[in-house]
Design a protein around this motif. Sequence first.
Motif, PDB file in Angstrom:
ATOM      1  N   THR A  37       0.828  -1.209   0.000  1.00  0.00           N
ATOM      2  CA  THR A  37       0.000   0.000   0.000  1.00  0.00           C
ATOM      3  C   THR A  37       0.860   1.256   0.000  1.00  0.00           C
ATOM      4  O   THR A  37       0.490   2.262  -0.622  1.00  0.00           O
ATOM      5  N   VAL A  64      -8.133  -0.558  -2.108  1.00  0.00           N
ATOM      6  CA  VAL A  64      -7.036  -1.498  -2.352  1.00  0.00           C
ATOM      7  C   VAL A  64      -7.408  -2.887  -1.819  1.00  0.00           C
ATOM      8  O   VAL A  64      -7.775  -3.032  -0.650  1.00  0.00           O
ATOM      9  N   SER A 112      -6.937  -1.933  -7.297  1.00  0.00           N
ATOM     10  CA  SER A 112      -7.292  -0.674  -6.648  1.00  0.00           C
ATOM     11  C   SER A 112      -7.962   0.237  -7.657  1.00  0.00           C
ATOM     12  O   SER A 112      -7.968  -0.033  -8.852  1.00  0.00           O
TER      13      SER A 112
END
Length: 134
Positions: A11, A77, A91
Motif C-alpha cells: 500500500t 485497495v 485498486s
Amino acid sequence: MLNADDRHQITQALALHAYVSDEDQLDRLDELFVPDAVYDMSRVGMGAFEGVEAIRAAAAGLRASGHAPTAHFVTNVVIDEHDAGTAAVRSRGLMIMHDGELRAVTYDDTFRLHDGRWRIGRRLITPLHPASGG
C-alpha cells in the motif's frame, strides 16, 4: 502468506506512486517497479511500456505534452497473494486531469518481491466509464 508488513509495503508503494507521478520525481520509479516491469495503458489508448526506463520515458513524455494528470488518488485497495513472492493487487485510481476533468480507472497490479521489497511487476490500467444515461 502475506503478513502485515508485506501489505504495508504494497500500500505504501501504491501511495508513493501517486506522489512520484504528481511531483515529477520520475527518477524514483525504480523504487516502485521491478526492472522488467510492464506498464500497460493500452486500454486507455496509450500502449504498453516494458522496463523502468521505458516507463520513465513515457511518463516524461506525457508530462511534457501538458496532458498528464495533475493529481492521482488511490483507493479501494484489495491484496491477494498468488504464490510466494507475488501478489495480485486491485485498486481504484482517481485523477484530476490537466483540464480539471475527473477520471477514474482500475489498476490491476502484480507485485513481486525484488531485493526484499514489494514492487510492481505489471500494471494494467482500465478506464471506468460512466453508465450511459437513459
